[in-house]
Design a protein around this motif. Structure first.
Motif, PDB file in Angstrom:
ATOM      1  N   GLU A 359       0.843  -1.214   0.000  1.00 43.58           N
ATOM      2  CA  GLU A 359       0.000   0.000   0.000  1.00 43.58           C
ATOM      3  C   GLU A 359       0.872   1.256   0.000  1.00 43.58           C
ATOM      4  O   GLU A 359       0.598   2.218  -0.710  1.00 43.58           O
ATOM      5  N   TYR A 360       1.923   1.210   0.813  1.00 49.02           N
ATOM      6  CA  TYR A 360       2.831   2.359   0.895  1.00 49.02           C
ATOM      7  C   TYR A 360       3.420   2.643  -0.483  1.00 49.02           C
ATOM      8  O   TYR A 360       3.430   3.775  -0.970  1.00 49.02           O
ATOM      9  N   CYS A 361       3.867   1.586  -1.121  1.00 46.44           N
ATOM     10  CA  CYS A 361       4.533   1.691  -2.424  1.00 46.44           C
ATOM     11  C   CYS A 361       3.572   2.289  -3.461  1.00 46.44           C
ATOM     12  O   CYS A 361       3.951   3.178  -4.230  1.00 46.44           O
ATOM     13  N   THR A 362       2.313   1.839  -3.449  1.00 35.80           N
ATOM     14  CA  THR A 362       1.325   2.352  -4.408  1.00 35.80           C
ATOM     15  C   THR A 362       1.120   3.854  -4.228  1.00 35.80           C
ATOM     16  O   THR A 362       1.117   4.610  -5.202  1.00 35.80           O
ATOM     17  N   VAL A 363       0.959   4.295  -2.975  1.00 34.71           N
ATOM     18  CA  VAL A 363       0.711   5.715  -2.719  1.00 34.71           C
ATOM     19  C   VAL A 363       1.950   6.543  -3.066  1.00 34.71           C
ATOM     20  O   VAL A 363       1.849   7.602  -3.698  1.00 34.71           O
ATOM     21  N   ALA A 364       3.121   6.053  -2.643  1.00 31.64           N
ATOM     22  CA  ALA A 364       4.356   6.801  -2.881  1.00 31.64           C
ATOM     23  C   ALA A 364       4.596   6.932  -4.381  1.00 31.64           C
ATOM     24  O   ALA A 364       5.005   7.986  -4.879  1.00 31.64           O
ATOM     25  N   ARG A 365       4.293   5.876  -5.095  1.00 31.40           N
ATOM     26  CA  ARG A 365       4.506   5.875  -6.541  1.00 31.40           C
ATOM     27  C   ARG A 365       3.563   6.875  -7.218  1.00 31.40           C
ATOM     28  O   ARG A 365       3.979   7.645  -8.089  1.00 31.40           O
ATOM     29  N   ALA A 366       2.307   6.878  -6.789  1.00 31.17           N
ATOM     30  CA  ALA A 366       1.330   7.814  -7.367  1.00 31.17           C
ATOM     31  C   ALA A 366       1.781   9.253  -7.110  1.00 31.17           C
ATOM     32  O   ALA A 366       1.640  10.132  -7.971  1.00 31.17           O
ATOM     33  N   ASP A 367       2.367   9.478  -5.942  1.00 34.79           N
ATOM     34  CA  ASP A 367       2.840  10.821  -5.579  1.00 34.79           C
ATOM     35  C   ASP A 367       3.984  11.262  -6.495  1.00 34.79           C
ATOM     36  O   ASP A 367       4.016  12.393  -6.962  1.00 34.79           O
ATOM     37  N   VAL A 368       4.904  10.326  -6.717  1.00 38.79           N
ATOM     38  CA  VAL A 368       6.048  10.641  -7.587  1.00 38.79           C
ATOM     39  C   VAL A 368       5.547  10.922  -9.004  1.00 38.79           C
ATOM     40  O   VAL A 368       5.952  11.885  -9.651  1.00 38.79           O
ATOM     41  N   MET A 369       4.639  10.090  -9.479  1.00 39.61           N
ATOM     42  CA  MET A 369       4.084  10.260 -10.831  1.00 39.61           C
ATOM     43  C   MET A 369       3.414  11.623 -10.956  1.00 39.61           C
ATOM     44  O   MET A 369       3.578  12.322 -11.950  1.00 39.61           O
ATOM     45  N   ALA A 370       2.644  11.984  -9.910  1.00 45.86           N
ATOM     46  CA  ALA A 370       1.938  13.276  -9.945  1.00 45.86           C
ATOM     47  C   ALA A 370       2.955  14.419  -9.992  1.00 45.86           C
ATOM     48  O   ALA A 370       2.780  15.402 -10.714  1.00 45.86           O
ATOM     49  N   ALA A 371       4.049  14.245  -9.216  1.00 40.13           N
ATOM     50  CA  ALA A 371       5.062  15.305  -9.151  1.00 40.13           C
ATOM     51  C   ALA A 371       5.762  15.502 -10.494  1.00 40.13           C
ATOM     52  O   ALA A 371       6.095  16.621 -10.870  1.00 40.13           O
ATOM     53  N   VAL A 372       5.979  14.403 -11.227  1.00 40.62           N
ATOM     54  CA  VAL A 372       6.669  14.532 -12.530  1.00 40.62           C
ATOM     55  C   VAL A 372       5.666  14.698 -13.679  1.00 40.62           C
ATOM     56  O   VAL A 372       6.022  14.643 -14.841  1.00 40.62           O
ATOM     57  N   GLY A 373       4.380  14.829 -13.326  1.00 39.23           N
ATOM     58  CA  GLY A 373       3.358  15.056 -14.327  1.00 39.23           C
ATOM     59  C   GLY A 373       2.938  13.803 -15.060  1.00 39.23           C
ATOM     60  O   GLY A 373       2.417  13.841 -16.173  1.00 39.23           O
ATOM     61  N   GLY A 374       3.167  12.649 -14.442  1.00 34.76           N
ATOM     62  CA  GLY A 374       2.757  11.378 -15.060  1.00 34.76           C
ATOM     63  C   GLY A 374       3.743  10.956 -16.144  1.00 34.76           C
ATOM     64  O   GLY A 374       4.541  11.769 -16.601  1.00 34.76           O
ATOM     65  N   GLU A 375       3.725   9.647 -16.472  1.00 27.89           N
ATOM     66  CA  GLU A 375       4.650   9.185 -17.518  1.00 27.89           C
ATOM     67  C   GLU A 375       3.940   8.251 -18.441  1.00 27.89           C
ATOM     68  O   GLU A 375       3.001   7.591 -18.034  1.00 27.89           O
TER      69      GLU A 375
END
Ligand SMILES: Cc1cc2nc3c(=O)[nH]c(=O)nc-3n(C[C@H](O)[C@H](O)[C@H](O)COP(=O)(O)O)c2cc1C
Length: 375
Positions: A359-375
């Motif tokens: 769960e942690y990994c999913t949320v952290a990953r979504a946060d990183v994606m949002a920060a870089v504008g998605g990939e």
């Protein structure tokens, strides 16, 4: 690509690969079995030291000092089960606090978590010199930035050292709470605010000593998302207890675990315990009888809690909790955190840690994606 794992929890040379401390659960809910299982996953497993003399039947002749010997055996048993990190929870409110601290250090506990009161004074064995050279990490459990400041200031002046970390426990925790009844639902005391205050209180001391002093947040942490969110506020780890109750490895009787699985939100309520503090527990017939004024007569062979007025207490809390631990819930009751009603099945400690990490990994990953504008 974006594998955002939970970060390690570092306390000096002690490194937990999983930043989760399993909160100590007395009487006998977290013993060597649960603590070792948590330590084997990379987290910090914690043995609760309170009331070990009340398990395995209910001895009629309780004697002061027996718990201390039993704690030593419990730490040794945990050591046989794991090479991981083993901590001990010692309540400053216990009359044998000092002896329990000494035996934990002598038996080689990796961390001491000291709560239920301010851990300011130790036995004569723990001289300032010895305190400064301990390998056992010393971690107070507090409910505010103010208490943190007080402990750090006192230790700095009196012992020339500061704690190695601090657990800040909010009002959604289980067991005895370090809050007044009216503070429990007051948003001012929400864990998020307490974490900010505690991080701020620790920072100048950490700077002065050139140390990383992790703040570990507990009370109501339930999912990997909760872990992620509280770490964004500066916590470097979490302390979780309730979720570990319904695990195969938890040291309580199955009836205790089932009581948590069956508990509804309405049944989780605040009680005022004979210790004089509010506590959170699953409401049952025993507690209803106590509330209705029924006395549960008991002998007090030695006063285990400094603040317990055993002459007027309607029941013995240590005895009630030990009955519950052994599955006799009609003669006692179960402590739980505010989120206890969400627990609906048994699992292994490894399954729980894997679920939280995922769960942690999913949320952290979504946060990183949002920060870089998605990939
Ligand atoms: C059954 C139970 C027993 C507990 N016993 C102790 C204890 O002996 N000493 C202590 O410092 N905290 C005790 N606690 C508090 C936990 O260590 C922990 O900090 C808190 O419950 C964390 O909140 P959570 O349960 O919502 O995860 C207990 C909690 C529970 C649920």
């Amino acid at each position: 690509m974006h594998n955002q794992r939970m970060p390690e929890l570092r306390m000096g040379n002690l490194i937990a690969s999983v930043p989760i401390v399993q909160g100590g659960m007395g009487v006998g809910i977290s013993r060597a079995g649960l603590a070792a299982a948590v330590a084997n996953t990379g987290g910090i497993g914690v043995i609760a030291s309170v009331g070990l003399d009340l398990l395995n039947g209910t001895p009629k002749n309780r004697k002061k000092g027996v718990s201390v010997q039993l704690l030593k055996q419990e730490i040794e048993r945990a050591r046989q089960l794991t090479d991981g990190i083993i901590g001990v929870n010692v309540m400053a409110a216990l009359t044998d606090f000092e002896a329990l601290v000494d035996v934990s250090i002598d038996a080689g506990a990796d961390v001491l978590f000291m709560g239920a009161g301010l851990p300011l004074h130790f036995s004569a064995n723990l001289t300032p010199e010895r305190l400064r050279s301990l390998t056992t990490k010393m971690v107070p459990i507090v409910s505010s930035g103010r208490a943190t400041e007080l402990i750090f200031q006192y230790w700095h002046k009196k012992y020339g050292r500061i704690p190695d970390g601090v657990v800040v426990e909010g009002p959604m925790a289980g067991g005895h709470l370090g809050f007044k009844k009216e503070q429990i639902d007051d948003p001012h005391y929400a864990l998020e605010n307490l974490v900010r205050d505690t991080v701020a209180a620790v920072a100048p001391y950490a700077d002065d000593y050139g140390m990383n002093i992790p703040v570990i947040a507990g009370g109501g942490i339930y999912t990997g998302q909760d872990i992620y969110d509280i770490m964004q506020l500066g916590a470097q780890g979490v302390q979780m207890a309730t979720r570990f109750i319904a695990t195969h490895e938890c040291d309580a009787d199955m009836a205790f675990k089932q009581a948590l699985i069956d508990a509804t939100e309405k049944e989780i309520s605040i009680i005022i315990s004979p210790v004089g503090l509010p506590g959170r527990a699953i409401r049952n017939t025993f507690l209803e009888q106590v509330e209705a004024g029924v006395q549960k007569p008991f002998n007090c062979p030695y006063k285990c809690l400094k603040s317990c007025d055993y002459k007027t207490a309607p029941y013995c809390i240590a005895l009630a909790l030990s009955h519950a631990q052994q599955g006799r819930l009609q003669q006692g009751f179960a402590f739980t955190g505010a989120n206890g009603y969400r627990v609906d099945k048994m699992m292994s400690v490894k399954e729980l840690i894997d679920e939280l990490a995922g769960e942690y990994c999913t949320v952290a990953r979504a946060d990183v994606m949002a920060a870089v504008g998605g990939e």
